[in-house]
Design an enzyme around this catalytic site. Structure first.
Site, PDB file in Angstrom:
ATOM      1  N   LYS A  37       0.844  -1.327   0.112  1.00  0.00           N
ATOM      2  CA  LYS A  37      -0.133   0.058  -0.165  1.00  0.00           C
ATOM      3  C   LYS A  37       0.890   1.387  -0.025  1.00  0.00           C
ATOM      4  O   LYS A  37       2.104   1.354   0.664  1.00  0.00           O
ATOM      5  CB  LYS A  37      -0.750   0.266   1.238  1.00  0.00           C
ATOM      6  N   HIS A  85     -10.272  -8.247  -7.804  1.00  0.00           N
ATOM      7  CA  HIS A  85     -10.046  -7.694  -6.769  1.00  0.00           C
ATOM      8  C   HIS A  85     -10.587  -8.808  -5.419  1.00  0.00           C
ATOM      9  O   HIS A  85     -11.632  -9.283  -5.507  1.00  0.00           O
ATOM     10  CB  HIS A  85     -10.667  -6.431  -6.429  1.00  0.00           C
TER      11      HIS A  85
END
Length: 399
Positions: free
Chosen positions: A198, A329
């Site tokens: 991230k 996803h």
């Protein structure tokens, strides 16, 4: 636990001809069970949306499970989910529309999807309403594949028996970089093929430092991706995107707001690194905006979020027509099958979070996730999943 009264099967005279099961019907749905299951997370999860104050850390995931049985004794299971708010709403909506399943031919999946959408169309044909339907739709596809004695990927028509996979769960922003490096090593040793971390920290220098540390740790040959979770504005995305070019990333994910198709298109045109996005969109129509604007090199739909496998297949056809790469996803238990059936070599996202919910685990080796020989999706609910169930409701009678 609440239980609704059994629902009498709909008779042909009670519904329009378009929704009647015809003479070719081989079986009928006789039973439906919906369950609201809450999966606790060992550690509160934070990405850029938390660090920038938009959300609080995530501590649990709400799942909506649908189990569907037929008069002939066939059964299927599917799920949808919500991170943070929305779980009770999905369960409530599914509970309202589920009685419409009784008496239907389970093979008529597209017709059933349309029927359920219109049963609740006043609250929209995307978002929470279709996410509630997604659990049912996935269960019907699981049932259909089991009835055929095939893994779902084979029923759909697989292009491959395994799919490249990458890990996300080890690289969240709340995790110290030293632990991120250890997690990356553990993932690669387990046989996972790539690492995603991230980004989107309020201080861009922190992002670049973390990416550099991971790249140096795993080496240049290991696929590396980053995910900004929609936290940059256009100028920031352009600047940071250029700075990230030197790390030879597979993609930069969600650099901008999920609905900023034009901004993503400008980035895709100006950067060498591929742009990936789509996970937060909740319909085929929303994804079409990305496709028609050339806003993504890699499209990342989420079957539970866009309404299930039926709309996912429509979207996959559109993406294939534009020669886009695919990286669905989350929900690897579903997306492995859908990615295996996509014409162009895809990626699937590895999260170990859902493993306690199921009795079966997916095989990972040589950088890939492998389709099992088990029919359907290939999973059954564990005793732990039943223990985490907060509410359930049944319609009809089980064969």
């Amino acid at each position: 636990m609440s239980t609704a009264a059994p629902t009498t099967p709909t008779t042909p005279a009670a519904v329009p001809a378009a929704f009647q099961a015809g003479e070719a019907t081989q079986d009928r749905i006789s039973w439906v069970r919906l369950s609201s299951v809450y999966l606790p997370l060992d550690t509160p999860i934070s990405d850029a949306k938390v660090l920038t104050g938009r959300q609080k850390p995530m501590t649990e995931i709400a799942f909506l499970f649908a189990e569907i049985g037929t008069e002939g004794g066939h059964e299927g299971i599917g799920f949808s989910y919500s991170k943070r708010a929305g779980g009770p709403g999905q369960f409530a909506h599914a509970r309202e529309v589920a009685p419409n399943l009784i008496g239907e031919d389970p093979s008529d999946i597209a017709k059933i999807w349309t029927k359920l959408v219109w049963a609740g169309a006043s609250v929209g044909r995307s978002g929470l309403s279709t996410q509630a339907i997604a659990a049912i739709d996935v269960a019907l596809w699981d049932l259909k594949a089991k009835r055929a004695g095939l893994p779902l990927a084979k029923l759909l028509g697989a292009h491959r028996d395994s799919v490249r996979c990458y890990n996300t769960s080890g690289g969240f922003l709340h995790t110290p970089v030293e632990q991120v490096l250890e997690n990356a090593t553990a993932s690669l040793e387990r046989g996972i093929g790539g690492i995603k971390i991230k980004v989107g920290h309020p201080d861009n220098a922190v992002d670049l430092s973390r990416v550099q540390a991971v790249r140096e740790h795993i080496g240049d040959a290991v696929p590396l991706m980053v995910d900004a979770n929609q936290q940059w504005d256009r100028p920031t995305a352009q600047r940071v995107g250029r700075a990230l070019e030197r790390f030879n990333l597979v993609w930069i994910e969600e650099p901008l707001d999920a609905y900023d198709a034009q901004g993503h298109a400008a980035l895709a045109a100006s950067l060498d690194t591929s742009i990936a996005t789509g996970e937060m969109l909740t319909s085929v129509a929303e994804h079409w905006e990305l496709i028609r604007h050339s806003a993504a090199d890699i499209i990342q739909p989420d079957a539970p979020r866009i309404g299930g496998i039926t709309p996912f297949l429509k979207l996959a056809a559109l993406a294939d027509h534009q020669h886009l790469q695919l990286a669905p996803h989350f929900a690897m238990e579903i997306h492995l099958h859908l990615a295996a059936a996509y014409p162009h070599e895809p990626w699937v996202e590895h999260f170990e979070w859902l493993e306690p919910l199921f009795n079966e685990h997916l095989e990972i080796r040589d950088g890939r996730m492998w389709v099992s020989s088990r029919p359907g999706l290939g999973f059954t609910l564990s005793e732990q999943a039943h223990a985490w169930t907060r509410e359930s409701v049944e319609f009809g009678s089980r064969a």
